[in-house]
Each structure stands twice: as C-alpha cells, then as structure tokens.
Design a protein around this motif. Structure first.
Motif, PDB file in Angstrom:
ATOM      1  N   UNK A 195      14.872  66.130  68.850  1.00  0.00           N
ATOM      2  CA  UNK A 195      14.238  65.165  69.691  1.00  0.00           C
ATOM      3  C   UNK A 195      14.004  63.772  69.269  1.00  0.00           C
ATOM      4  N   UNK A 196      13.649  63.607  67.856  1.00  0.00           N
ATOM      5  CA  UNK A 196      13.311  62.248  67.243  1.00  0.00           C
ATOM      6  C   UNK A 196      14.747  61.733  66.905  1.00  0.00           C
ATOM      7  N   UNK A 197      15.616  62.484  66.490  1.00  0.00           N
ATOM      8  CA  UNK A 197      16.961  62.134  65.926  1.00  0.00           C
ATOM      9  C   UNK A 197      17.541  61.430  67.313  1.00  0.00           C
TER      10      UNK A 197
ATOM     11  N   UNK B 201      11.191  66.296  72.659  1.00  0.00           N
ATOM     12  CA  UNK B 201      11.418  67.357  72.060  1.00  0.00           C
ATOM     13  C   UNK B 201      11.343  68.568  73.304  1.00  0.00           C
ATOM     14  N   UNK B 202      10.485  68.634  74.055  1.00  0.00           N
ATOM     15  CA  UNK B 202      10.387  69.643  74.918  1.00  0.00           C
ATOM     16  C   UNK B 202      11.671  70.029  75.911  1.00  0.00           C
TER      17      UNK B 202
ATOM     18  N   UNK C 296       9.719  72.596  63.327  1.00  0.00           N
ATOM     19  CA  UNK C 296       9.816  71.452  63.437  1.00  0.00           C
ATOM     20  C   UNK C 296      11.432  71.012  63.986  1.00  0.00           C
ATOM     21  N   UNK C 297      12.133  72.267  64.209  1.00  0.00           N
ATOM     22  CA  UNK C 297      13.856  71.977  64.271  1.00  0.00           C
ATOM     23  C   UNK C 297      13.618  70.879  65.726  1.00  0.00           C
ATOM     24  N   UNK C 298      13.285  71.573  66.727  1.00  0.00           N
ATOM     25  CA  UNK C 298      13.390  71.029  67.919  1.00  0.00           C
ATOM     26  C   UNK C 298      13.072  69.496  68.025  1.00  0.00           C
TER      27      UNK C 298
ATOM     28  N   UNK D  49      20.947  80.665  64.407  1.00  0.00           N
ATOM     29  CA  UNK D  49      20.988  79.091  64.086  1.00  0.00           C
ATOM     30  C   UNK D  49      19.796  78.294  63.774  1.00  0.00           C
ATOM     31  N   UNK D  50      18.665  78.952  64.541  1.00  0.00           N
ATOM     32  CA  UNK D  50      17.188  78.216  64.346  1.00  0.00           C
ATOM     33  C   UNK D  50      16.974  78.553  62.814  1.00  0.00           C
TER      34      UNK D  50
END
Length: 73
Positions: A21-23, A28-29, A15-17, A50-51
């Motif tokens: 994307x939401x932020x 997110x894609x 759920x990182x990306x 980093x991920x």
C-alpha cells in the motif's frame, strides 16, 4: 527511488499489505481486501504461500541492506 519493503508501522501480521500500500500510495486496507478475495477464490493455498514468500524475501522498511563495495583493479 522507491523500494518495496514490509511496513513497520501499518502491519497486521508481517507488514506485506502495508508495504504494498505504501509503495503504490493506496490504502493498505484495499490491498488486504483484494488479497483475501483472491486467496478465497484460489482456495487459500497460493495466497498463503505467496504471502509467506514475500515475508521471507522483502526487507522491513529501514532495515539495513548489504552494499556492494566498488570494484577496484
């Protein structure tokens, strides 16, 4: 105030990306494609590290966070 969190609804792995994307209020894609391109250009290692670090550090959206008690003298 917006907080950067991991997405619980738009996730492929952690759920990182989706959270990024939401932020930033973008798809997110787009974040996923940029992440893959940067990871490939940096021989995967930094992107994966980093991920994983973000997976550990960022709370999931809606997750309870500890609240500091007000200081009383």
């Amino acid at each position: 105030m917006k907080k950067l969190t991991r997405s619980t609804t738009d996730r492929w792995v952690a759920g990182i990306c989706g959270g990024i994307g939401e932020y930033f209020e973008i798809d997110p894609n787009v974040i996923r494609v940029i992440w893959v391109i940067l990871s490939v250009l940096t021989t995967f290692f930094p992107g994966v590290i980093i991920y994983i670090l973000l997976w550990i550090i960022l709370p999931e959206s809606g997750e309870a966070r500890p609240v500091e008690a007000p200081f009383e003298a």
